[in-house]
Design a protein around this motif. Structure first.
Motif, PDB file in Angstrom:
ATOM      1  N   ILE A  66      -5.190  10.563  12.510  1.00 19.60           N
ATOM      2  CA  ILE A  66      -4.468   9.569  13.298  1.00 19.60           C
ATOM      3  C   ILE A  66      -3.677   8.611  12.420  1.00 19.60           C
ATOM      4  O   ILE A  66      -4.134   8.249  11.327  1.00 19.60           O
TER       5      ILE A  66
ATOM      6  N   ASP B 255      -8.670   8.931  10.266  1.00 18.25           N
ATOM      7  CA  ASP B 255      -7.851   8.607   9.090  1.00 18.25           C
ATOM      8  C   ASP B 255      -6.516   9.356   9.185  1.00 18.25           C
ATOM      9  O   ASP B 255      -6.434  10.429   9.786  1.00 18.25           O
ATOM     10  N   ILE B 256      -5.505   8.793   8.544  1.00 20.49           N
ATOM     11  CA  ILE B 256      -4.192   9.444   8.515  1.00 20.49           C
ATOM     12  C   ILE B 256      -4.203  10.657   7.588  1.00 20.49           C
ATOM     13  O   ILE B 256      -3.388  11.569   7.731  1.00 20.49           O
TER      14      ILE B 256
ATOM     15  N   ILE C  26     -13.757   2.150   0.983  1.00 17.03           N
ATOM     16  CA  ILE C  26     -14.744   1.360   1.732  1.00 17.03           C
ATOM     17  C   ILE C  26     -15.007   1.982   3.104  1.00 17.03           C
ATOM     18  O   ILE C  26     -16.135   1.969   3.602  1.00 17.03           O
ATOM     19  N   GLY C  27     -13.973   2.540   3.712  1.00 18.03           N
ATOM     20  CA  GLY C  27     -14.159   3.187   5.016  1.00 18.03           C
ATOM     21  C   GLY C  27     -15.103   4.369   4.904  1.00 18.03           C
ATOM     22  O   GLY C  27     -15.987   4.560   5.755  1.00 18.03           O
TER      23      GLY C  27
ATOM     24  N   ILE D  51      -2.953   4.967  12.805  1.00 21.46           N
ATOM     25  CA  ILE D  51      -3.454   3.911  13.702  1.00 21.46           C
ATOM     26  C   ILE D  51      -2.359   2.952  14.162  1.00 21.46           C
ATOM     27  O   ILE D  51      -2.612   2.107  15.022  1.00 21.46           O
TER      28      ILE D  51
ATOM     29  N   ARG E 291       6.068  -2.553   8.336  1.00 23.46           N
ATOM     30  CA  ARG E 291       5.128  -1.429   8.251  1.00 23.46           C
ATOM     31  C   ARG E 291       3.715  -1.951   7.937  1.00 23.46           C
ATOM     32  O   ARG E 291       2.729  -1.477   8.504  1.00 23.46           O
TER      33      ARG E 291
ATOM     34  N   ALA F 230      -6.278   0.296   6.146  1.00 25.04           N
ATOM     35  CA  ALA F 230      -5.181  -0.655   5.905  1.00 25.04           C
ATOM     36  C   ALA F 230      -4.349  -0.116   4.760  1.00 25.04           C
ATOM     37  O   ALA F 230      -4.747   0.833   4.067  1.00 25.04           O
TER      38      ALA F 230
ATOM     39  N   LYS G 269      -3.647  -9.905   7.041  1.00 28.68           N
ATOM     40  CA  LYS G 269      -5.098 -10.057   6.994  1.00 28.68           C
ATOM     41  C   LYS G 269      -5.550 -11.419   7.521  1.00 28.68           C
ATOM     42  O   LYS G 269      -6.687 -11.569   7.974  1.00 28.68           O
TER      43      LYS G 269
ATOM     44  N   TYR H 201      -2.197  -1.607   1.300  1.00 28.78           N
ATOM     45  CA  TYR H 201      -1.943  -2.806   0.510  1.00 28.78           C
ATOM     46  C   TYR H 201      -0.977  -2.556  -0.640  1.00 28.78           C
ATOM     47  O   TYR H 201      -1.323  -2.623  -1.795  1.00 28.78           O
TER      48      TYR H 201
ATOM     49  N   VAL I  72       0.453  -1.437  10.468  1.00 25.86           N
ATOM     50  CA  VAL I  72      -0.790  -0.726  10.109  1.00 25.86           C
ATOM     51  C   VAL I  72      -1.969  -1.695  10.054  1.00 25.86           C
ATOM     52  O   VAL I  72      -3.075  -1.371  10.498  1.00 25.86           O
TER      53      VAL I  72
ATOM     54  N   SER J  42     -10.649  -8.122   6.850  1.00 26.29           N
ATOM     55  CA  SER J  42      -9.639  -9.010   6.265  1.00 26.29           C
ATOM     56  C   SER J  42      -9.627  -8.783   4.758  1.00 26.29           C
ATOM     57  O   SER J  42      -9.875  -7.660   4.291  1.00 26.29           O
ATOM     58  N   SER J  43      -9.357  -9.820   4.006  1.00 27.32           N
ATOM     59  CA  SER J  43      -9.326  -9.694   2.546  1.00 27.32           C
ATOM     60  C   SER J  43      -9.506 -11.062   1.925  1.00 27.32           C
ATOM     61  O   SER J  43      -9.061 -12.076   2.468  1.00 27.32           O
ATOM     62  N   ILE J  44     -10.125 -11.068   0.764  1.00 25.01           N
ATOM     63  CA  ILE J  44     -10.323 -12.309   0.023  1.00 25.01           C
ATOM     64  C   ILE J  44      -8.979 -12.940  -0.360  1.00 25.01           C
ATOM     65  O   ILE J  44      -8.914 -14.134  -0.649  1.00 25.01           O
TER      66      ILE J  44
HETATM   67  N1  LIG Z   1     -10.664  -2.559  -2.315  1.00 24.05           N
HETATM   68  C1  LIG Z   1     -10.554  -3.871  -2.341  1.00 24.05           C
HETATM   69  O1  LIG Z   1     -10.662  -4.532  -3.400  1.00 24.05           O
HETATM   70  C2  LIG Z   1     -10.299  -4.635  -1.059  1.00 24.05           C
HETATM   71  C3  LIG Z   1     -10.264  -6.034  -1.114  1.00 24.05           C
HETATM   72  C4  LIG Z   1     -10.028  -6.744   0.057  1.00 24.05           C
HETATM   73  C5  LIG Z   1      -9.868  -6.065   1.267  1.00 24.05           C
HETATM   74  N2  LIG Z   1      -9.902  -4.700   1.279  1.00 24.05           N
HETATM   75  C6  LIG Z   1      -9.725  -4.039   2.577  1.00 24.05           C
HETATM   76  O2  LIG Z   1     -10.756  -3.079   2.753  1.00 24.05           O
HETATM   77  C7  LIG Z   1     -10.262  -1.969   3.494  1.00 24.05           C
HETATM   78  C8  LIG Z   1     -10.478  -0.675   2.733  1.00 24.05           C
HETATM   79  O3  LIG Z   1      -9.898  -0.792   1.433  1.00 24.05           O
HETATM   80  P1  LIG Z   1      -9.979   0.420   0.385  1.00 24.05           P
HETATM   81  O4  LIG Z   1      -9.821  -0.174  -0.959  1.00 24.05           O
HETATM   82  O5  LIG Z   1     -11.134   1.277   0.691  1.00 24.05           O
HETATM   83  O6  LIG Z   1      -8.625   1.189   0.774  1.00 24.05           O
HETATM   84  P2  LIG Z   1      -8.186   2.713   0.487  1.00 24.05           P
HETATM   85  O7  LIG Z   1      -6.725   2.684   0.288  1.00 24.05           O
HETATM   86  O8  LIG Z   1      -9.057   3.324  -0.556  1.00 24.05           O
HETATM   87  O9  LIG Z   1      -8.534   3.441   1.864  1.00 24.05           O
HETATM   88  C9  LIG Z   1      -7.780   3.171   3.018  1.00 24.05           C
HETATM   89  C10 LIG Z   1      -7.928   4.343   3.965  1.00 24.05           C
HETATM   90  O10 LIG Z   1      -7.118   4.056   5.125  1.00 24.05           O
HETATM   91  C11 LIG Z   1      -6.344   5.202   5.451  1.00 24.05           C
HETATM   92  N3  LIG Z   1      -5.109   4.798   6.118  1.00 24.05           N
HETATM   93  C12 LIG Z   1      -4.037   4.162   5.562  1.00 24.05           C
HETATM   94  N4  LIG Z   1      -3.067   4.015   6.470  1.00 24.05           N
HETATM   95  C13 LIG Z   1      -3.524   4.547   7.630  1.00 24.05           C
HETATM   96  C14 LIG Z   1      -2.967   4.698   8.938  1.00 24.05           C
HETATM   97  N5  LIG Z   1      -1.738   4.277   9.219  1.00 24.05           N
HETATM   98  N6  LIG Z   1      -3.707   5.304   9.877  1.00 24.05           N
HETATM   99  C15 LIG Z   1      -4.969   5.756   9.600  1.00 24.05           C
HETATM  100  N7  LIG Z   1      -5.544   5.642   8.393  1.00 24.05           N
HETATM  101  C16 LIG Z   1      -4.830   5.037   7.413  1.00 24.05           C
HETATM  102  C17 LIG Z   1      -6.082   5.874   4.103  1.00 24.05           C
HETATM  103  O11 LIG Z   1      -5.726   7.243   4.249  1.00 24.05           O
HETATM  104  C18 LIG Z   1      -7.398   5.661   3.387  1.00 24.05           C
HETATM  105  O12 LIG Z   1      -8.300   6.707   3.638  1.00 24.05           O
HETATM  106  C19 LIG Z   1      -8.792  -2.280   3.778  1.00 24.05           C
HETATM  107  O13 LIG Z   1      -8.706  -2.902   5.042  1.00 24.05           O
HETATM  108  C20 LIG Z   1      -8.428  -3.276   2.689  1.00 24.05           C
HETATM  109  O14 LIG Z   1      -7.354  -4.108   3.055  1.00 24.05           O
HETATM  110  C21 LIG Z   1     -10.113  -3.971   0.143  1.00 24.05           C
END
Ligand SMILES: NC(=O)c1ccc[n+]([C@@H]2O[C@H](COP(=O)([O-])OP(=O)(O)OC[C@H]3O[C@@H](n4cnc5c(N)ncnc54)[C@H](O)[C@@H]3O)[C@@H](O)[C@H]2O)c1
Length: 267
Positions: free
Chosen positions: A72, A47-48, A28-29, A74, A121, A102, A172, A104, A125, A153-155
């Motif tokens: 980074i 990103d890390i 999503i980022g 974060i 942890r 984030a 969240k 998860y 994060v 946040s998250s659902i």
């Molecule tokens: N995908 C879903 O269904 C869903 C549902 C609810 C909420 N979310 C939220 O949406 C956001 C993105 O989710 P996603 O599915 O794209 O996740 P993802 O795991 O695909 O991507 C997360 C990104 O964050 C980076 N990251 C992780 N730890 C880090 C740190 N310490 N410092 C810097 N970067 C870091 C990772 O390298 C990765 O590129 C998150 O906040 C997640 O909690 C996602």
């Protein structure tokens, strides 16, 4: 789905603006960084995962967008301060913080088996970093009297909770409370702060969490029975909501949590 069609009036929406996007190396980022870049922002891919962040920024620049990567963790206070200061020094402004990064992890179902270090942890994060990032960008936004902060946040906070997600869900929920206070404290300086609340979104990470494609399909199918919109959520669905909240036209929206989950729940 194309993100911002060529010829769209949104193509110059963020022209001249600078956005820090955390978690922009994937999922999503990444989708959010792409939409903001397509709509004219200069994007810091934070990103890390340094390698992926570099290749995302390089690909954006090849497409004619303006971007650079910033590796980074974060959760590291000094590194977050440096991210904001270096961005402001390089571009002389920070207009947008789109904070998507984030973790998860699913821990063993029983809370009895969840260690304090695993708990901490996730809080570091997901929640501590939300505070660190906002605190770091605020002086730069205040200096120019303008800013847009979008946290994630998250659902899982909005529904019935799920076994194994205690520390994630707590973090969240904290993001929502924190962002409401942030909205109060930053509002007088032309800065808004909001939360996007994704529903189940089809990212590589989500797809890889289950054992097989069949298990993933069953997981989504079961989710879809309750969703009003009968298709899988995509990263762009969240990215476009973040782009709206990050836009100048969202200046009267602050302290809000926007549920982008296809109608899975209604808060
Ligand atoms: N995908 C879903 O269904 C869903 C549902 C609810 C909420 N979310 C939220 O949406 C956001 C993105 O989710 P996603 O599915 O794209 O996740 P993802 O795991 O695909 O991507 C997360 C990104 O964050 C980076 N990251 C992780 N730890 C880090 C740190 N310490 N410092 C810097 N970067 C870091 C990772 O390298 C990765 O590129 C998150 O906040 C997640 O909690 C996602």
């Amino acid at each position: 789905m194309t993100d911002t069609p060529s010829g769209s009036p949104l193509r110059d929406r963020f022209s001249g603006q600078v956005a820090i996007v955390t978690g922009a190396a994937q999922g999503i980022g990444f989708a959010t960084a792409k939409v903001l870049a397509e709509q004219g922002a200069t994007v810091v891919v934070a990103d890390i995962d340094a390698k992926r962040a570099e290749s995302v920024a390089a690909a954006f620049n090849e497409q004619g967008f303006s971007s650079h990567a910033h590796a980074i963790d974060i959760a590291d206070e000094a590194a977050v301060a440096a991210l904001a200061d270096e961005t402001a020094m390089r571009y002389e402004r920070i207009d947008i913080l789109a904070h998507l990064a984030a973790i998860y992890p699913f821990f063993p179902y029983s809370l009895d088996d969840l260690s304090l270090s695993d708990w901490r942890r996730v809080q570091e994060v997901n929640l501590d970093a939300t505070f660190l990032l906002a605190r770091a960008v605020l002086p730069h936004m205040r200096r120019r009297g303008y800013g847009r902060i979008v946290n994630t946040s998250s659902i899982s906070v909005d529904t019935v909770g799920a076994p194994g997600l205690a520390t994630y869900t707590a973090s969240k929920a904290g993001v929502i409370g924190f962002t409401r206070v942030l909205a109060h404290e930053a509002g007088m300086d032309g800065i808004t702060a909001n939360v996007v609340m994704p529903g189940l979104i089809e990212t590589d990470h989500v797809n890889s969490m289950l054992d097989s494609p069949a298990a993933t399909a069953a997981f989504f199918d079961q989710h879809l029975t309750r969703q009003c919109v009968k298709r899988r959520g995509q990263p762009q669905d969240i990215a476009h909501c973040v782009a709206y909240l990050a836009s100048p036209e969202a200046g009267f929206v602050t302290g809000q949590t926007i549920n982008v989950g296809g109608g899975y729940s209604f808060a």
